[in-house]
Design a protein around this motif. Structure first.
Motif, mmCIF file in Angstrom:
data_model
loop_
_atom_site.group_PDB
_atom_site.id
_atom_site.type_symbol
_atom_site.label_atom_id
_atom_site.label_comp_id
_atom_site.label_asym_id
_atom_site.label_seq_id
_atom_site.Cartn_x
_atom_site.Cartn_y
_atom_site.Cartn_z
ATOM 1 N N ALA A 123 0.842 -1.176 0.000
ATOM 2 C CA ALA A 123 0.000 0.000 0.000
ATOM 3 C C ALA A 123 0.884 1.235 0.000
ATOM 4 C CB ALA A 123 -0.891 -0.010 1.231
ATOM 5 N N ARG A 124 0.392 2.252 -0.701
ATOM 6 C CA ARG A 124 1.107 3.516 -0.597
ATOM 7 C C ARG A 124 0.191 4.548 0.040
ATOM 8 N NH1 ARG A 124 0.335 7.629 -5.239
ATOM 9 N NH2 ARG A 124 -0.703 6.455 -6.882
ATOM 10 N N GLY A 125 0.780 5.440 0.825
ATOM 11 C CA GLY A 125 -0.006 6.449 1.523
ATOM 12 C C GLY A 125 -0.189 7.687 0.662
ATOM 13 N N VAL A 126 -1.362 8.259 0.754
ATOM 14 C CA VAL A 126 -1.633 9.528 0.076
ATOM 15 C C VAL A 126 -2.146 10.503 1.134
ATOM 16 C CG1 VAL A 126 -2.916 10.711 -1.744
ATOM 17 C CG2 VAL A 126 -2.269 8.313 -2.043
ATOM 18 N N VAL A 127 -1.430 11.596 1.304
ATOM 19 C CA VAL A 127 -1.849 12.595 2.285
ATOM 20 C C VAL A 127 -3.006 13.393 1.681
ATOM 21 C CG1 VAL A 127 -1.168 14.661 3.558
ATOM 22 C CG2 VAL A 127 0.416 12.733 3.340
ATOM 23 N N CYS A 128 -4.140 13.414 2.394
ATOM 24 C CA CYS A 128 -5.313 14.116 1.849
ATOM 25 C C CYS A 128 -6.236 14.495 3.008
ATOM 26 C CB CYS A 128 -6.051 13.218 0.864
ATOM 27 S SG CYS A 128 -6.644 11.696 1.607
ATOM 28 N N ASP A 129 -7.160 15.399 2.761
ATOM 29 C CA ASP A 129 -8.118 15.753 3.810
ATOM 30 C C ASP A 129 -9.553 15.409 3.415
ATOM 31 O OD1 ASP A 129 -8.793 17.736 2.002
ATOM 32 O OD2 ASP A 129 -7.690 19.310 3.075
ATOM 33 N N LEU A 130 -9.711 14.866 2.236
ATOM 34 C CA LEU A 130 -11.057 14.486 1.805
ATOM 35 C C LEU A 130 -10.968 13.217 0.972
ATOM 36 C CD1 LEU A 130 -14.124 15.275 1.488
ATOM 37 C CD2 LEU A 130 -13.460 16.393 -0.652
ATOM 38 N N LEU A 131 -11.844 12.255 1.311
ATOM 39 C CA LEU A 131 -11.967 11.062 0.478
ATOM 40 C C LEU A 131 -13.435 10.935 0.075
ATOM 41 C CD1 LEU A 131 -10.792 8.433 -0.750
ATOM 42 C CD2 LEU A 131 -11.477 7.297 1.380
ATOM 43 N N ALA A 132 -13.658 11.089 -1.230
ATOM 44 C CA ALA A 132 -15.036 10.953 -1.731
ATOM 45 C C ALA A 132 -15.218 9.522 -2.192
ATOM 46 C CB ALA A 132 -15.265 11.932 -2.880
ATOM 47 N N VAL A 133 -16.231 8.845 -1.636
ATOM 48 C CA VAL A 133 -16.418 7.428 -1.960
ATOM 49 C C VAL A 133 -17.748 7.185 -2.659
ATOM 50 C CG1 VAL A 133 -14.996 6.655 -0.025
ATOM 51 C CG2 VAL A 133 -17.463 6.897 0.279
ATOM 52 N N SER A 134 -17.740 6.217 -3.545
ATOM 53 C CA SER A 134 -18.994 5.783 -4.153
ATOM 54 C C SER A 134 -18.948 4.287 -4.386
ATOM 55 C CB SER A 134 -19.249 6.507 -5.482
ATOM 56 O OG SER A 134 -20.446 5.996 -6.045
ATOM 57 N N GLY A 135 -19.818 3.583 -3.702
ATOM 58 C CA GLY A 135 -19.926 2.138 -3.881
ATOM 59 C C GLY A 135 -21.117 1.777 -4.745
ATOM 60 N N GLY A 136 -21.614 2.746 -5.497
ATOM 61 C CA GLY A 136 -22.796 2.513 -6.325
ATOM 62 C C GLY A 136 -24.033 3.102 -5.678
ATOM 63 N N TRP A 137 -25.158 2.860 -6.304
ATOM 64 C CA TRP A 137 -26.386 3.520 -5.849
ATOM 65 C C TRP A 137 -27.476 2.510 -5.545
ATOM 66 C CZ3 TRP A 137 -26.804 8.875 -5.285
ATOM 67 C CH2 TRP A 137 -25.670 9.585 -5.716
ATOM 68 N N SER A 138 -28.271 2.806 -4.493
ATOM 69 C CA SER A 138 -29.424 1.979 -4.142
ATOM 70 C C SER A 138 -30.689 2.803 -4.343
ATOM 71 C CB SER A 138 -29.354 1.558 -2.674
ATOM 72 O OG SER A 138 -28.225 0.754 -2.454
ATOM 73 N N PRO A 139 -31.574 2.369 -5.212
ATOM 74 C CA PRO A 139 -32.853 3.087 -5.344
ATOM 75 C C PRO A 139 -33.552 3.178 -3.983
ATOM 76 C CG PRO A 139 -32.622 1.471 -7.102
ATOM 77 C CD PRO A 139 -31.483 1.240 -6.144
ATOM 78 N N VAL A 140 -34.195 4.311 -3.724
ATOM 79 C CA VAL A 140 -34.943 4.471 -2.476
ATOM 80 C C VAL A 140 -36.285 3.754 -2.662
ATOM 81 C CG1 VAL A 140 -36.009 6.115 -0.893
ATOM 82 C CG2 VAL A 140 -33.779 6.621 -1.905
ATOM 83 N N VAL A 141 -36.291 2.490 -2.227
ATOM 84 C CA VAL A 141 -37.468 1.647 -2.451
ATOM 85 C C VAL A 141 -38.313 1.523 -1.187
ATOM 86 C CG1 VAL A 141 -36.463 0.315 -4.329
ATOM 87 C CG2 VAL A 141 -36.038 -0.362 -1.962
ATOM 88 N N HIS A 142 -38.063 2.394 -0.212
ATOM 89 C CA HIS A 142 -38.758 2.286 1.072
ATOM 90 C C HIS A 142 -40.275 2.353 0.904
ATOM 91 C CE1 HIS A 142 -34.650 3.365 1.946
ATOM 92 N NE2 HIS A 142 -34.823 3.150 3.236
ATOM 93 N N LEU A 143 -40.756 3.355 0.194
ATOM 94 C CA LEU A 143 -42.210 3.495 0.053
ATOM 95 C C LEU A 143 -42.772 2.344 -0.789
ATOM 96 C CD1 LEU A 143 -42.466 7.346 -0.537
ATOM 97 C CD2 LEU A 143 -43.073 6.100 1.538
#
Lengths: 204, 987, 93
Positions: free
Chosen positions: B397-417
């Protein structure tokens, strides 16, 4: 028949509530008013709508055809008949006419299996009118009150706030609410509370 | 300083600065900000501590799915717990605090639990705090609650107004993003009544978060919708519940965004009850986190949220950013970050290549793309300081100095209703998400909620759904307008990466942030045998926090399916339940509180009782005078005086609340014969009879006096509380069992006011008020009725008695009730007439052994148990009679009604007291209970009615009532305490 | 909340109605000629299906009529409403 002295001794359930009803009135484009129409003559009529003799006798007594379509009102002069159920109607008339109406019905319906019961003192009538009247009623009532669905000449028995009542839309577009006397103050206060926001000059 | 505000852009109003405080510190923001965006602009991303481990947590999302930024808003009576900072509109003077940071946000004792975190594995409640049992209440629970509690409820009454409305719509659209707006427009143009609700202040949904917007279309669409009389737009309104037959509940936040400037008299929130012919669900989608070590460090955020903060609120959450994404959407965030002036150090993409248009644009801008890589760990304390990036399948692993990590693991439709509506979900293998499958109500989903994530597809689906919904609601014949031109980028397929490989052993990898559930917790639970998703949820508490697992459910499910070797659809989902986001109790109560909590029913004589200073008792919904205290009397003194007056001279009672039913028809007498246990066919006209009704199981149901007015006409009275129940029950028999019987029933409860005056002087009063009426014993005998004029008022006069005294009940139309009462009071004055309330009435009737249904009976008591064989006909059949011969009903040891006289005459047993023969027995056998108990001024002692097993065989015996601190002895006697002359029967 | 089509008044909210349990229970014509077990069966024993069910309702806040309804106890779908003297409809699949 009508006895003026006796009539003068009547008290309506909202007799002491006049000031509160006036105070709650809202005028203007968002206006809404609540008033009591006390002492309307009211008679519960039960009979078999499949029996043409019955319908004819009522016509002769009241000068109107009983409404056979659910939730509709028939009227002739100041007498109206509200459909309450498949064999039940509420006959409403001018104050102090209940004895006359009862006598006319009893005479015409003699020897038939019917029921004519004076219920004048069972309910009072509230009238809710003005541009915001429907919005106020929608707080108390789950029926579809859109103008397309609930028109003048229609009525319904339903839940109103936490009580029940008979709702009627008059030819003038106001809502009449027939409410049991014991619930009248409760319902009037409930509606006044629901009306209050329309007096506030804020757009919501 | 890392988070910063852009000088231009966004939808905030820089001309309207606002002040607010968070955790005691003052900050500034702008109109149009949420609390979350304003905090990020102030570089105050750290907003709380986690539930179990008290790890520092930062703002993670930008909408309803936010798991971390839970706020305690306001103070005192208006304080509100667990508000999501991402959904709180900023207003001037807003006060917010972190809900879970004890003793303070910055310096947190609870973080020590992180060092002892071995204690907090899956099922830790069940494993750690089991023993010793006494420790649970006293040690474990208070400590856990203080450390893990979420928010504080106000202790004072809620000062705000709430209300409800009930409306009907042809088409209800849930969600005001592109698909929802398109659906609303299409349905409205077809002529349908449309209601469109969106939880945000501004309609537009994802369009508000994007740089390349359809601003012109959005403006034009909103303008058109606002101008249509058949459209109702409800911003700030969450559709939170979807029930049977398209009944939906919505919560509208009307004045919350105004804070202290909210106008008085306007409800703060409004609950909408909507019955819709057709529903369009355009509820969008939630982005999924990625699961790796330290993925909860403040500064790790959902990529879509980062874009929203930049484009909508003009705040950039970090200066040195890394994007970690499994799909092309993350590249949009990289481009947004770059455009906003942040340094994008790398886009880490586990896919072997990135073939879509957006990666190409990123590449063209010189952004480094690390394909086949993953972020395996993030580190930092109160703020992210670096991430470790490693090649998938091994490598350092290599380190990257940063103050923000934006993540996206994909999307889940809001199927609650959709799920609440009982729709069945389908797993989409290509999109890696659950989408609406089988529909069970008049409903359709559109846009991202339906798995159509691309803007063009969402718009097209929205227009189609709106037009079809309108058509199905009866508004066909209209062709939906063409959707606007959209140039969606070409996208490569996303990758499913439920848990980052190579992250094990590097630290906690969280799945449910709010309940602090990690990937290893889930795997441990699976190893321990919790393989059903419903069990897993309860054992690990994943998805059970206030966010109901909006960001965690699918990841948790996927990890479980992996651990158990099943596919995701075979693993199943947990049940989605209302509400979608929390709803205040105030909104559910609406205006039905205080005096309006339940209707207050009053009689026409009520104003007199009030003026007289009566104390009222609630009998059902009725207010009945309980007693009328005079000159500082307490209840007992007043009741003694009132009860004495009735026996010695004259009392008057408002009995208007009795239920009254008009019974008419040729079969009326036969009908009553079947209903009552005693006979009514032979009752003479003008005569009254007390009757008892039983259900078909033989148990007493109601009682009352019924009078024959004519051959085919009766007047029935019921108990006060039973009026509606009895009428409905009688109708049930008439309509369903005996439809051939010619009988009509009409409720006349409130047609008649009833004034009941009783006592030795009662006849004198009636003679005075009704001079034309013959009141002597022969012309007007007991149990008969006369029509006449009383005090000038047409009346029905009943000679009946519930007290044992000579008594008349005068009925007049209720509009004359008060006039009659006043006339009776005036005429009775010379006899010392005493108004009496329900308590004195109860004493008087109990002295005579008269039962009250609901007091001496409870649905398990037969007339024979009450010793009322005298009222049970041997000849005719009636409802319940067959049941008297059932083995259980004819047992000798059934509880039977008896009288009780406490050994100490001063003793008044409490009603409900249990009765035993032997107080020393163990276990002690209960053989009965006290049903009514009073002090009697006429007996000069306490007395009671009771139900005792085989009680009639035990007259004269002593029974015991073990009470707190003492045991009371009482003698069993027959349940009647006064003889005909009013003298005590039992010495 | 169910939307119940009262055979007389039309569609109304469930809150206007009172539930009356299983429909088509025949009360023995002569209760006294009925054995204890049979009488107890009539009094107390009711079907409780997972699926379609014929049940009684009363439009308490409206026309006060009793009627029968075919409802699915899982999905709450309503397949039919009919008056007490109407023929018993077939249950849907």
């Amino acid at each position: 028949m009508a006895d003026a002295t006796l009539f003068a001794r009547r008290r309506s359930p909202l007799q002491d509530h006049g000031a509160a009803l006036s105070r709650g009135a809202v005028s203007g484009p968002r206006g809404v008013t609540l008033t009591e129409i006390p002492h309307l003559a009211q008679i519960t009529l039960r009979g078999d709508p499949g029996n043409t003799d019955f319908l004819a006798a009522v016509r002769s007594a009241l000068g109107l055809d009983l409404p056979l379509k659910a939730n509709t009102v028939a009227a002739a002069g100041d007498v109206s008949a509200l459909w309450l159920g498949p064999d039940e109607w509420l006959i409403a008339g001018a104050p102090d006419s209940e004895a006359d109406l009862t006598a006319r019905l009893n005479a015409a319906l003699k020897d038939q299996h019917v029921s004519v019961v004076d219920v004048t003192a069972n309910r009072t009538v509230l009238e809710l009118a003005g541009p915001s009247a429907r919005a106020v009623l929608e707080k108390a009532c789950g029926l579809d009150l859109r103008p397309r669905e609930f028109k003048a000449g229609q009525c319904a028995q339903t839940n109103l706030a936490r009580t029940v009542g008979i709702l009627e839309m008059t030819q003038g577009g106001a809502w009449r609410i027939y409410v049991r006397n014991s619930f009248a103050v409760y319902l009037a206060d409930w509606l006044l509370d629901a009306m209050a926001e329309y007096a506030i000059d804020a757009k919501f | 300083m890392t988070g910063f505000r852009l000088a231009q852009g966004g939808r905030i109003d820089r001309s309207r600065p606002l002040s607010f405080t968070f955790a005691g510190r003052a900050y500034r923001g702008f109109a149009g900000d949420t609390l979350a965006s304003a905090l990020i602009a102030n570089d105050a991303l750290l907003v709380g501590r986690s539930f179990k481990y008290h790890r520092p947590r930062g703002i993670y999302a930008a909408g309803a799915e936010e798991p971390n930024a839970l706020m305690q808003l306001g103070v005192g009576e208006r304080t509100e717990p667990n508000a999501r900072a991402t959904q709180v509109e900023l207003y001037d003077g807003l006060t917010a605090n972190a809900v879970n940071a004890w003793p303070s946000l910055e310096w947190d004792l609870g973080a020590l639990t992180g060092l002892a975190s071995g204690l907090f594995v899956a099922g830790f409640y069940y494993k750690t705090f089991m023993w010793p049992p006494a420790f649970w209440n006293k040690v474990y629970e208070p400590a856990i609650r203080r450390m893990a509690g979420l928010g504080t409820a106000p202790r004072e009454a809620d000062p705000d107004l709430y209300d409800k409305v009930h409306v009907h719509a042809d088409v209800l659209v849930a969600g005001g993003g592109p698909a929802g707006l398109a659906a609303a427009l299409a349905a409205a143009q077809a002529g349908a009544d449309v209601l469109i609700a969106d939880e945000q202040a501004e309609l537009g949904g994802s369009l508000l978060s994007a740089r390349a917007t359809l601003d012109g279309w959005l403006r034009a669409t909103l303008e058109e919708l606002r101008g249509m009389p058949n459209v109702r737009l409800l911003p700030r309104t969450t559709v939170f519940g979807y029930y049977d037959q398209n009944y939906l509940c919505l919560l509208e936040r009307r004045t919350d965004h105004l804070g202290p400037a909210a106008p008085a008299g306007i409800s703060r929130q409004r609950l909408w009850h909507v019955r819709a012919r057709q529903v369009v669900l355009a509820t969008g989608a939630h982005e999924r986190p990625l699961v790796f070590a330290g993925n909860d460090r403040p500064g790790v955020m959902l990529a879509g949220a980062v874009s929203t903060y930049i484009n909508r609120y003009a705040v950039v959450p970090g200066k040195r950013a890394v994007v970690f994404t499994t799909n092309d959407g993350g590249y949009r965030t990289a481009l947004d970050l770059a455009a906003a002036g942040a340094q994008v150090l790398a886009v880490v993409d586990p896919r072997p290549e990135s073939a879509g248009d957006l990666p190409a644009q990123a590449h063209a801008q010189g952004i480094e793309i690390l394909n086949g890589h993953a972020v395996v760990a993030a580190s930092g304390g109160k703020r992210l300081d670096s991430v470790s990036v490693a090649k998938l399948g091994g490598g350092a692993a290599r380190g990257v100095v940063c103050d923000l990590l934006a993540v996206s693991g994909g999307w889940s439709p809001v199927v609650h209703l959709f799920s609440q509506s009982q729709g069945k979900l389908r797993w989409d293998e290509a999109k890696h998400c659950f989408v609406p499958g089988t529909v069970t109500q008049a409903q359709r989903s559109a846009g991202a909620a339906n798995g159509s994530f691309a803007l063009g597809a969402a718009l097209a689906e929205g227009f189609a759904a709106g037009a079809e919904a309108a058509k199905d609601a009866g508004f066909g014949g209209w062709r939906a307008p063409e959707p606007p031109e959209v140039d969606d980028p070409r996208e490569a397929p996303p990758l499913a990466l439920w848990q980052v490989p190579g992250a094990e052993g590097r630290g906690k990898a969280f799945v449910d942030f709010q309940n602090d559930v990690t990937a290893s917790d889930l795997k441990l639970a699976a190893r321990e045998g919790f393989e059903s998703v419903e069990h897993l949820k309860r054992y690990t508490t994943t998805g059970m926090a206030t966010d109901q697992g909006k960001t965690s459910n699918v990841n948790a499910l996927a990890i479980l399916s992996d651990a158990t070797g099943r596919s995701i659809p075979a693993t199943g989902t947990t049940t989605f339940r209302a509400p979608y986001t929390p709803v205040t109790y105030g909104a559910m109560a609406g205006r039905d509180r205080g005096d309006r909590l339940d209707p207050i029913r009053v009689t026409p004589i009520h104003p007199w009782h009030v003026a007289r200073g009566a104390v009222f008792e609630d009998v059902g919904q009725w207010k009945r005078p309980w007693y009328y205290p005079q000159g500082g009397e307490d209840m007992h003194a007043a009741v003694r005086r009132e009860a004495k007056a009735v026996r010695t001279s004259l009392g008057v009672l408002d009995a208007s609340t009795l239920g009254k039913i008009d019974v008419r028809g040729p079969d009326a007498a036969e009908f009553l014969d079947r209903i009552y246990t005693n006979g009514f066919r032979k009752l003479g006209t003008g005569r009254c009879r007390y009757g008892l009704m039983c259900r078909d199981d033989g148990m007493v149901f109601d009682d009352g006096v019924t009078t024959r007015l004519a051959d085919d006409h009766f007047f029935m009275t019921t108990t006060t509380g039973g009026a509606a129940r009895v009428l409905e029950w009688l109708e049930e028999w008439l309509q369903t069992e005996w439809p051939h019987m010619k009988v009509y029933l009409t409720s006349v409860t409130e047609q008649w006011a009833t004034v009941s005056f009783a006592g030795p002087r009662a006849g004198d009063v009636l003679r005075e008020l009704s001079p034309a009426l013959a009141v002597d014993e022969e012309s007007f005998p007991f149990l008969s009725m006369r029509e006449g004029v009383v005090a000038g008022l047409p009346a029905r006069i009943f000679r009946i008695s519930f007290t044992g005294e000579a008594s008349y009940e005068v009925n007049v139309p209720s509009h004359h009730g008060l006039a009659l009462w006043q006339a009776v009071m005036a005429a009775g004055e010379k006899h010392g007439i005493t108004p009496y309330g329900t308590e004195a009435m109860h004493v008087l009737r109990a002295e005579k052994g008269f039962i009250i249904v609901g007091q001496e009976t409870d649905g398990t008591v037969t007339p024979l148990d009450l010793g009322m064989d005298w009222i049970v006909s041997k000849q005719k059949d009636f409802l319940g009679k067959r049941s008297f011969a059932r083995p259980d009903t004819s047992r000798a040891d059934r509880k039977q009604l008896v009288g009780l006289l406490p050994a100490d005459p001063a003793e008044v047993l409490p009603e409900g007291a249990q009765l035993v023969w032997d107080a020393a027995e163990s276990p002690i056998r209960m053989v009965g209970h006290v049903t009514s108990s009073y002090w009697s001024p006429n007996l000069g002692r306490g007395f009671a009615l009771a139900l005792v097993k085989g009680g009639r065989d035990h007259h004269g015996k002593t029974i015991l009532a073990p009470l707190a601190g003492k045991t009371v002895e009482a003698r069993i006697v027959a349940p009647n305490f006064l003889d005909e002359g009013g003298k005590p029967l039992h010495g | 909340m169910l939307l119940i089509p009262c055979p007389w008044c039309g569609e109304r909210d469930e809150t206007e109605f009172r539930y009356g349990g299983q429909a088509h229970l025949a009360r023995p014509l002569d209760p006294h000629a009925t054995g204890d077990a049979e009488w107890a069966e009539y009094l107390f024993m009711r079907d409780n299906p997972k699926g379609w069910f014929r049940e009684r309702w009363n439009h308490a806040a409206g026309c006060r009529r009793w009627f029968n309804m075919v409802r699915h106890t899982v999905t709450h779908e309503i397949a039919a409403v009919y008056k007490p003297d109407d023929p018993k409809p077939e249950l849907p699949e």
